[in-house]
Write an enzyme that holds these catalytic residues in place. Structure first.
Site, short mmCIF file in Angstrom:
data_model
loop_
_atom_site.label_atom_id
_atom_site.label_comp_id
_atom_site.label_asym_id
_atom_site.label_seq_id
_atom_site.Cartn_x
_atom_site.Cartn_y
_atom_site.Cartn_z
N GLU A 195 0.84 -1.19 0.00
CA GLU A 195 0.00 0.00 0.00
C GLU A 195 0.89 1.26 0.00
O GLU A 195 1.54 1.57 0.99
CB GLU A 195 -0.90 -0.03 1.25
N ASP A 221 -1.60 -1.59 5.68
CA ASP A 221 -1.44 -1.07 7.03
C ASP A 221 -2.41 -1.74 7.99
O ASP A 221 -3.49 -2.21 7.59
CB ASP A 221 -1.68 0.44 7.05
N ASP A 230 -4.68 -0.79 9.99
CA ASP A 230 -5.71 0.14 10.42
C ASP A 230 -6.96 -0.09 9.58
O ASP A 230 -7.03 -1.00 8.75
CB ASP A 230 -5.21 1.58 10.31
N ASP A 246 -8.30 1.72 7.16
CA ASP A 246 -8.08 1.91 5.72
C ASP A 246 -7.34 0.73 5.12
O ASP A 246 -7.63 0.29 3.99
CB ASP A 246 -7.28 3.21 5.49
#
Length: 727
Positions: free
Chosen positions: A507, A580, A582, A584
């Site tokens: 990402e 990541d 998280d 997102d």
């Protein structure tokens, strides 16, 4: 007993092993008697003559002796009740999986005949359960169309059962009979209830259909309970609840208004599942569909007649070839969806034919002929040129249920997986051609709009197939000198060994920079993506191929997409999604998995798609003196709390923990140790245990319909911990 009596004619019912005197001649006689069972009467041996062949060659009748064969036996019994419902008798069927391993099937139909069958002198119940090729489905007029036609289903199950009990409500009475491995007789059951281990006494001279009770006038029905024989079935064979439920649901769809209840008493808590549908096969198609609709569910139906020559028993008892006229009813429900997977279920008299047959061949023939004709008529608008539609182009995205009903269909084997009646092909093709042509010629606004979308879809599939074939060779793995056709941002690996190579989809460019330093460039390739890719569950195939990120992923993997995907051409042994830790990152991972599920599903099915598990926290534990400090990584909030609590309890000092918001916050050494190095990393393999269920979940979470997704979020909110939300 005297010696001359030993040399006399043998009567099988005598127990010679006990009664013969111990002299030389009688010992010789007793040895010769071992070739004949002393437990049966002569009459009984004639009954078991046919069933013994079933026990010796069970695979011929039920396919196998594992769980598949066990389930086939269940459906031999259930299908008899279904045939009654199909003929208009009884609207409810109950199936009970008892705790002791037995299965019971109950219906409220006409009940098995209990009067004496004149040719054999046996009751109708005994004929059905002990005589092969005996029943009411040989053109006697009892059933105009039925799933059973060989007359061996009930007798085969009886032959392969350690015990079978049957009760029939008929004529104001409940009639009962029991069998042990095909033999009629009596079980001496104790206080614990019926058991196959109870002492059994076979009937010696004549069988008895006993009266077990009374019922109200007009009450009819049949109850059959049996225990599968452990001598026949393999040790691990078991009744599969999910398979039973799927088949029960399927049957309820095929006979509108029929209720089927399945009760499983084997677990700690009994489970009850009920099915009843009024919409028929149209509702069945909607249930099977997992993608967005291109058309509504269309119904195509019609009839046809044909003649065939069959042997008919004459008054003199001889089989005479006779030409008879048959009637065949065809009913089809179908719809096209936005996906490319094809789901076609075929049935003959509500019996599934998973391997198709003449009815499926006729359906595909009629469908292809009509669509080709329509494409030719609209060639200028569709811009097809000289290209010709293939069958797979027309079937892409199609969900269809095809049923035909006819008397005495010809199947290949007792398992009835393939229909062989030749005349059915032309009848089905004619019905499909006529009904579908009328739909395409309709002047209604909805019909015109939907038929135009179907033509657009099949032509798009044809062009995609031709394009994939043209560029197939360029999608093969390229070496370093041939990498000009691959995405410019791909950091490829040097090795050409597919089995040991890995593609990391990372990402963002910041993570790419760190990952380049952390990777093993011999075997690990990197492909960065910018933010959130296209949601392909909502988008069309053209939009997906036009999206730069999706196209780069498909081009990099090099195995094509959709129906043309060739797993053997994939350039990497593993594809690892590294996003990541998280919200997102989870969203990006979901979008990427949607792409793989919709267009590169074999990668998931073969277990070649993984999700990297980067750490959430880094804790530096301080050691006294010159001893190097210790680094601990934790991968969840719960693990972090447990580790810090344990360190505090032990009096260990540690600095301020570092919370990673993204992969870019790690240096190369940290990323290598925690996420990329095969010796230390943690990967989560992505699998699909149930493709249909997974498809429905993807459609729910990523599809166009907002209302069900909103309802799902509201209902699931209570089960979500606030600590899991990175906000």
């Amino acid at each position: 007993m005297k010696a001359r009596e030993c040399r006399g004619p043998l009567h099988v019912g005598w127990h010679f092993a006990v009664r013969v005197a111990p002299d030389a001649r009688c010992r010789r006689a007793s040895v010769s008697l071992t070739v004949v069972s002393s437990d049966y009467s002569a009459r009984h041996l004639s009954v078991l003559e046919g069933l013994e062949a079933v026990r010796k060659r069970p695979g011929m009748y039920i396919g196998s002796t594992d769980s598949r064969g066990l389930m086939h036996c269940v459906w031999e019994i259930i299908d008899n009740s279904v045939d009654e419902a199909l003929a208009g008798h009884g609207s409810d069927i109950e199936v009970v999986l008892h705790r002791d391993g037995s299965v019971e099937v109950r219906d409220h139909a006409r009940g098995i005949p209990v009067d004496i069958e004149p040719k054999t002198g046996l009751s109708g119940v005994e004929v059905v359960f002990t005589k092969l090729h005996a029943g009411g489905k040989f053109g006697s007029g009892s059933y105009s169309a039925s799933g059973g036609l060989h007359g061996v289903g009930a007798s085969v199950v009886n032959a392969l059962s350690e015990r079978l009990d049957v009760e029939v409500d008929r004529g104001g009475k409940t009639w009962a009979m029991s069998f042990h491995r095909g033999e009629p007789g009596r079980f001496a059951d104790g206080a614990d209830g019926p058991s196959p281990l109870s002492p059994f006494s076979p009937f010696e001279q004549s069988s008895e259909l006993r009266v077990a009770g009374k019922v109200a006038k007009g009450v009819t029905g049949t109850r059959i309970r049996y225990w599968a024989d452990p001598q026949i079935f393999t040790k691990g064979a078991s009744f599969q609840l999910e398979e039973l439920l799927a088949r029960a649901r399927q049957t309820a769809f095929l006979i509108p208004g029929l209720g089927i209840t399945v009760l499983d008493e084997r677990g700690d808590e009994p489970e009850t599942h009920g099915f009843r549908f009024e919409g028929g096969i149209s509702e069945f198609v909607e249930h099977l569909s997992t993608d967005g609709p291109v058309t509504d569910v269309w119904r195509l139906n019609g009839d046809g007649r044909f003649t065939e020559t069959v042997p008919v028993l004459s008054d003199r008892g001889a089989m005479v070839p006779t030409e008879v006229e048959r009637h065949c009813h065809v009913d089809v429900a179908l719809r096209w969806g936005t996906g490319y997977d094809t789901t076609v279920r075929t049935f003959v008299n509500i019996i599934a034919t998973p391997k198709g047959g003449t009815h499926l061949a006729g359906f595909e023939q009629g469908l292809l002929k009509v669509i080709r004709s329509q494409v030719e008529q609209n060639a200028r608008r569709l811009k097809v040129g000289n290209d010709k539609l293939d069958k797979d182009d027309v079937l892409a995205g199609l969900t269809a249920v095809l049923t035909v009903r006819l008397a005495e269909p010809q199947f290949e084997g007792q398992t009835k997986e393939v229909l062989g009646t030749p005349a059915v092909r032309s009848i089905v093709a004619s019905v499909v051609q006529k009904s579908l042509a009328e739909r395409f010629a309709s002047t209604k606004r909805d019909d015109k709009a939907q038929t135009a979308l179907v033509l657009d879809k099949v032509v798009a599939e044809m062009k995609a197939r031709i394009s994939a074939r043209t560029h197939k060779e360029t999608q093969r793995r390229k070496n370093a000198l041939e990498s000009s056709s691959l995405p410019a941002k791909l950091a490829d690996c040097r090795s050409s060994d597919v089995a040991h190579s890995e593609l990391f989809i990372v990402e963002g460019d910041s993570a790419l920079g760190t990952a380049k330093l952390a990777r093993d460039s011999e075997h690990q390739a990197l492909l960065p993506i910018r933010g959130k890719i296209l949601n392909v569950q909502k988008a069309s195939i053209a939009d997906m191929l036009g999206n730069a990120e999706c196209a780069a992923i498909i081009q990099t993997i090099g195995a094509g997409s959709g129906r043309t995907f060739d797993l053997s051409a994939a350039r990497y042994g593993k594809v690892i999604i590294m996003s990541d830790a998280d919200v997102d990152g989870a969203h990006i991972r979901t979008l990427l998995l949607t792409l793989f599920f919709r267009y590169m599903r074999p990668m998931i099915e073969e277990g070649r798609v993984f999700a990297a598990v980067p750490p959430l926290h880094r804790i530096i534990v301080q050691n006294p003196g010159t001893k190097p400090n210790e680094t601990i990584y934790t991968y969840s909030e719960a693990e972090f709390a447990a580790v810090t609590k344990d360190l505090t309890r032990r009096g260990r000092k540690f600095g301020e923990p570092q919370r990673y918001k993204g992969l870019g916050e790690m240096d190369a050494d940290q990323l290598a140790v925690t996420t990329m190095d095969p010796k230390h990393r943690m990967l989560r393999r992505v699998g699909v245990a149930d493709a249909e269920q997974a498809g429905r979940v993807f459609e729910l979470l990523m599809g166009n319909d907002v209302a069900p997704r909103k309802e799902f979020i509201i209902d699931s909110a209570n089960g979500l911990s606030r600590e899991r939300i990175d906000a």
